[in-house]
Design an enzyme around this catalytic site. Structure first.
Site, PDB file in Angstrom:
ATOM      1  N   SER A 181       0.792  -1.232   0.000  1.00 48.75           N
ATOM      2  CA  SER A 181       0.000   0.000   0.000  1.00 48.75           C
ATOM      3  C   SER A 181       0.821   1.275   0.000  1.00 48.75           C
ATOM      4  CB  SER A 181      -0.957   0.002   1.188  1.00 48.75           C
ATOM      5  OG  SER A 181      -0.243  -0.151   2.392  1.00 48.75           O
ATOM      6  N   HIS A 209      -5.082  -3.412  -2.875  1.00 49.53           N
ATOM      7  CA  HIS A 209      -4.712  -2.419  -3.890  1.00 49.53           C
ATOM      8  C   HIS A 209      -4.534  -3.041  -5.272  1.00 49.53           C
ATOM      9  CE1 HIS A 209      -4.310   0.813  -0.984  1.00 49.53           C
ATOM     10  NE2 HIS A 209      -3.887  -0.135  -0.171  1.00 49.53           N
ATOM     11  N   LYS A 240     -11.844   0.594  -1.939  1.00 45.85           N
ATOM     12  CA  LYS A 240     -10.830   1.322  -2.718  1.00 45.85           C
ATOM     13  C   LYS A 240     -11.277   1.380  -4.184  1.00 45.85           C
ATOM     14  CE  LYS A 240      -7.433  -0.019   0.743  1.00 45.85           C
ATOM     15  NZ  LYS A 240      -7.508   1.177   1.591  1.00 45.85           N
TER      16      LYS A 240
HETATM   17  C1  PLP Z   1      -3.365  -3.297   2.234  1.00 45.66           C
HETATM   18  C2  PLP Z   1      -4.621  -2.919   2.937  1.00 45.66           C
HETATM   19  N1  PLP Z   1      -5.335  -3.880   3.543  1.00 45.66           N
HETATM   20  C3  PLP Z   1      -6.482  -3.587   4.189  1.00 45.66           C
HETATM   21  C4  PLP Z   1      -6.952  -2.301   4.267  1.00 45.66           C
HETATM   22  C5  PLP Z   1      -8.210  -2.038   5.035  1.00 45.66           C
HETATM   23  O1  PLP Z   1      -9.304  -1.906   4.190  1.00 45.66           O
HETATM   24  P1  PLP Z   1     -10.545  -1.011   4.604  1.00 45.66           P
HETATM   25  O2  PLP Z   1     -10.172   0.401   4.320  1.00 45.66           O
HETATM   26  O3  PLP Z   1     -11.672  -1.518   3.770  1.00 45.66           O
HETATM   27  O4  PLP Z   1     -10.767  -1.239   6.070  1.00 45.66           O
HETATM   28  C6  PLP Z   1      -6.234  -1.273   3.650  1.00 45.66           C
HETATM   29  C7  PLP Z   1      -6.689   0.132   3.619  1.00 45.66           C
HETATM   30  O5  PLP Z   1      -6.994   0.832   4.434  1.00 45.66           O
HETATM   31  C8  PLP Z   1      -5.037  -1.591   2.980  1.00 45.66           C
HETATM   32  O6  PLP Z   1      -4.299  -0.635   2.410  1.00 45.66           O
END
Ligand code: PLP
Length: 391
Positions: A181, A209, A240
């Site tokens: 990320s 992502h 996202k």
């Molecule tokens: C790699 C990754 N996994 C999980 C999440 C969590 O997802 P969510 O925003 O739907 O809680 C995020 C982002 O916030 C992320 O970047």
């Protein structure tokens, strides 16, 4: 207690690590409004521009019209409404797995799933750059946690050997991301699958992502590499590229049934609201359509333009399609990163600085994200501004 907060906040400020909310006075899009000013937004994960898409808006309104606003109860009690099951069926079809389960967020998916897979005495091997949700899920599980250097297959292999030797008969779970990320690079999935098979480990891949960005119809890295069958647990988010909100797990029927029985963030939380589930369903259907695929191809045109124009050679390495929509402009010093972000904001671009603990100390950066909604000239202007300010 007051002194404690004051002291701690002062310590954060002294290290340029204090954080503040900014009010966005418009819908999400390539341009947003802050304090009466339009800014070009290069900081969102709204990769396909779906967060304010009329199809998703309409779907949310229709679901609210039919099913109301609140989930009413947890999924296992009386909160599972038709939109939840429709979304899960659509995810199964789109991702090509046996089953799917939705959570209220990607964070909740990680927090519920990892402790359902491993427990005290088992071993988790986690990439050093994994997202906080995966780290927190790993810690919550009570399993022995070993972190391997980012994408380092040799170190992972020696951790696997150690796990087999020292914890024979215990479950081993490898946790990583398709696209990291804060760095935008990808996991070497083929090699990871080879290792996990050799050592009889489980593999959890967070596609947060990658979905919407990589693979046929944006199905993610596992699908792109034809490894759907080999990744035991495919985690993702609807928040996202899919433009809505929520998380999901895709995998075998048994896995999903086990999670329904054991994932605490699923069991002990109210079902996601029908409106948002309706919007997520519209997003999955859009991605699975030819129009969705065209939008994804447009996103890659924009990514390639950024690869060409952003100063530095690292974006051009390893061929065109080896990365993602995330471009880390690493500055290092926290205050310098804040100053750079502020200078860009004065020029009309929103690219907030990312600092510790989201990234390592002294590795502060601007995390630039490209979306299909950006115009070519917006990308050109950003790259010109960066070149000018950096020089
Ligand atoms: C790699 C990754 N996994 C999980 C999440 C969590 O997802 P969510 O925003 O739907 O809680 C995020 C982002 O916030 C992320 O970047």
């Amino acid at each position: 207690m007051r002194d404690f907060f004051e002291e701690q906040l002062e310590a954060l400020r002294a290290r340029s690590l204090d954080r503040h909310l900014r009010e966005i006075c418009s819908a999400q899009g390539a341009e947003i409004e802050i304090g009466g000013r339009r800014l070009v937004n290069f900081s969102s994960n709204n990769y396909l521009g779906l967060a304010n898409d009329p199809r998703l808006r309409q779907a949310a309104i229709a679901a609210i019209g039919e099913f109301g606003v609140g989930g009413g109860a947890s999924r296992l009690i009386s909160g599972t409404q038709s939109p939840h099951l429709r979304l899960e069926r659509a995810l199964v079809k789109w991702k090509g797995t046996e089953a799917a389960l939705c959570f209220s967020s990607g964070y909740a998916a990680a927090l519920g799933t990892i402790p359902a897979l491993v427990t005290k005495g088992d071993v988790i091997l986690l990439d050093k750059l994994c997202h906080a949700s995966l780290i927190d899920g790993a810690k919550l599980s009570g399993a022995i946690l070993r972190v391997f250097p980012h994408n380092h297959l040799g170190k992972l292999e020696s951790h696997l050997q150690w796990s087999q030797r020292e914890h024979a008969g215990k479950r081993i779970l490898i946790v990583t991301e398709s696209v990291f990320s804060m760095d935008g690079d990808r996991a070497p999935l083929r090699e990871l699958v080879e290792l996990k098979k050799r050592f009889g480990a489980l593999l959890l891949l967070d596609e947060a992502h990658a979905v919407g960005v990589i693979g046929p119809n944006g199905r993610g890295l596992a699908a792109a590499e034809n490894l759907n069958e080999d990744v035991d647990v495919q985690m993702g988010t609807l928040s996202k590229a899919l433009g809505a909100s929520g998380g999901y797990i895709c995998g075998s029927r048994d896995l999903v049934e086990w999670l329904i029985n054991r994932a605490r963030s699923f069991i002990y939380s109210t079902a996601p609201p029908p409106g948002i589930v309706g919007a997520a369903l519209a997003a999955v259907n859009f991605l699975a359509s030819s129009e969705g695929e065209e939008r994804r191809i447009l996103l890659w045109k924009r990514i390639r333009l950024m690869q060409q124009l952003l100063p530095g050679n690292e974006w051009k390495k390893n061929g065109d399609d080896s990365r993602s929509a995330i471009f880390p402009w690493v500055i290092g010093n926290e205050q310098a990163a804040l100053d750079f972000a502020s200078a860009l904001q004065s020029e009309g671009f929103l690219v907030p600085a990312i600092r510790y603990p989201t990234v390592a100390k002294g590795a502060a950066r601007l995390r630039i994200t490209v979306t299909a909604s950006h115009e070519e000239n917006q990308i050109r202007s950003l790259c010109e501004a960066i070149r000018r300010l950096d020089g």
